[in-house]
Design a protein around this motif. Sequence first.
Motif, PDB file in Angstrom:
ATOM      1  N   UNK A   1      -8.470  -1.855  -5.639  1.00 55.36           N
ATOM      2  CA  UNK A   1      -7.728  -1.929  -6.899  1.00 55.36           C
ATOM      3  C   UNK A   1      -6.564  -2.916  -6.880  1.00 55.36           C
ATOM      4  N   UNK A   2      -6.256  -3.475  -5.710  1.00 53.44           N
ATOM      5  CA  UNK A   2      -5.129  -4.401  -5.604  1.00 53.44           C
ATOM      6  C   UNK A   2      -5.597  -5.745  -5.048  1.00 53.44           C
ATOM      7  N   UNK A   3      -5.159  -6.807  -5.719  1.00 55.51           N
ATOM      8  CA  UNK A   3      -5.389  -8.172  -5.241  1.00 55.51           C
ATOM      9  C   UNK A   3      -4.042  -8.870  -5.255  1.00 55.51           C
ATOM     10  N   UNK A   4      -3.452  -9.018  -4.093  1.00 53.37           N
ATOM     11  CA  UNK A   4      -2.128  -9.628  -3.983  1.00 53.37           C
ATOM     12  C   UNK A   4      -2.168 -11.148  -3.881  1.00 53.37           C
ATOM     13  N   UNK A   5      -3.341 -11.742  -3.985  1.00 53.71           N
ATOM     14  CA  UNK A   5      -3.422 -13.197  -3.801  1.00 53.71           C
ATOM     15  C   UNK A   5      -2.610 -13.959  -4.837  1.00 53.71           C
TER      16      UNK A   5
ATOM     17  N   UNK B   1       0.821  -1.211   0.000  1.00 53.93           N
ATOM     18  CA  UNK B   1       0.000   0.000   0.000  1.00 53.93           C
ATOM     19  C   UNK B   1       0.857   1.264   0.000  1.00 53.93           C
ATOM     20  N   UNK B   2       1.910   1.279   0.791  1.00 57.07           N
ATOM     21  CA  UNK B   2       2.743   2.490   0.853  1.00 57.07           C
ATOM     22  C   UNK B   2       3.441   2.774  -0.474  1.00 57.07           C
ATOM     23  N   UNK B   3       3.796   1.710  -1.211  1.00 53.75           N
ATOM     24  CA  UNK B   3       4.428   1.904  -2.520  1.00 53.75           C
ATOM     25  C   UNK B   3       3.428   2.435  -3.549  1.00 53.75           C
ATOM     26  N   UNK B   4       2.226   1.906  -3.521  1.00 48.55           N
ATOM     27  CA  UNK B   4       1.196   2.398  -4.437  1.00 48.55           C
ATOM     28  C   UNK B   4       0.846   3.849  -4.115  1.00 48.55           C
ATOM     29  N   UNK B   5       0.784   4.178  -2.826  1.00 49.57           N
ATOM     30  CA  UNK B   5       0.503   5.560  -2.429  1.00 49.57           C
ATOM     31  C   UNK B   5       1.581   6.501  -2.951  1.00 49.57           C
TER      32      UNK B   5
ATOM     33  N   UNK C   1       3.355  10.654  -6.960  1.00 49.53           N
ATOM     34  CA  UNK C   1       4.194  11.066  -8.086  1.00 49.53           C
ATOM     35  C   UNK C   1       3.317  11.452  -9.274  1.00 49.53           C
ATOM     36  N   UNK C   2       2.310  10.634  -9.558  1.00 45.72           N
ATOM     37  CA  UNK C   2       1.396  10.926 -10.670  1.00 45.72           C
ATOM     38  C   UNK C   2       0.665  12.244 -10.424  1.00 45.72           C
TER      39      UNK C   2
END
Length: 105
Positions: A94-98, A67-71, A76-77
């Motif tokens: 929006x993220x599924x890490x399974x 989550x912190x990396x996506x944030x 940046x965007x």
Amino acid sequence: MDKNPEVIEKFTKSIYKGQQWFFTHSTEEVADSIIKYFPGTDKETIMTVIDNYKNIDAIAHTPEIKEENLNRLMEIIADYDANLMQKKPEFNKIVDNSYAQKVVK
């Protein structure tokens, strides 16, 4: 993802294989494998960038998205152009890490 889970799993495996390859090969080997995608850029420059990425640990070691990396990416965007992302989506929507977790096991 629901309609083609096998495609998602294969794609995730490929990403993970690439990540593992990056960390088990020399800077020169990595440069040689990607130089064709950077026409007009000399090998030394590419090697410097790869070493910089390695030194700051900028390449993920697994396909799992934290989550912190996506944030940080979304920051940046938004800093680049606030119109590109007017509302930050919820991580869990929006993220599924399974798939990543399964592939890494």
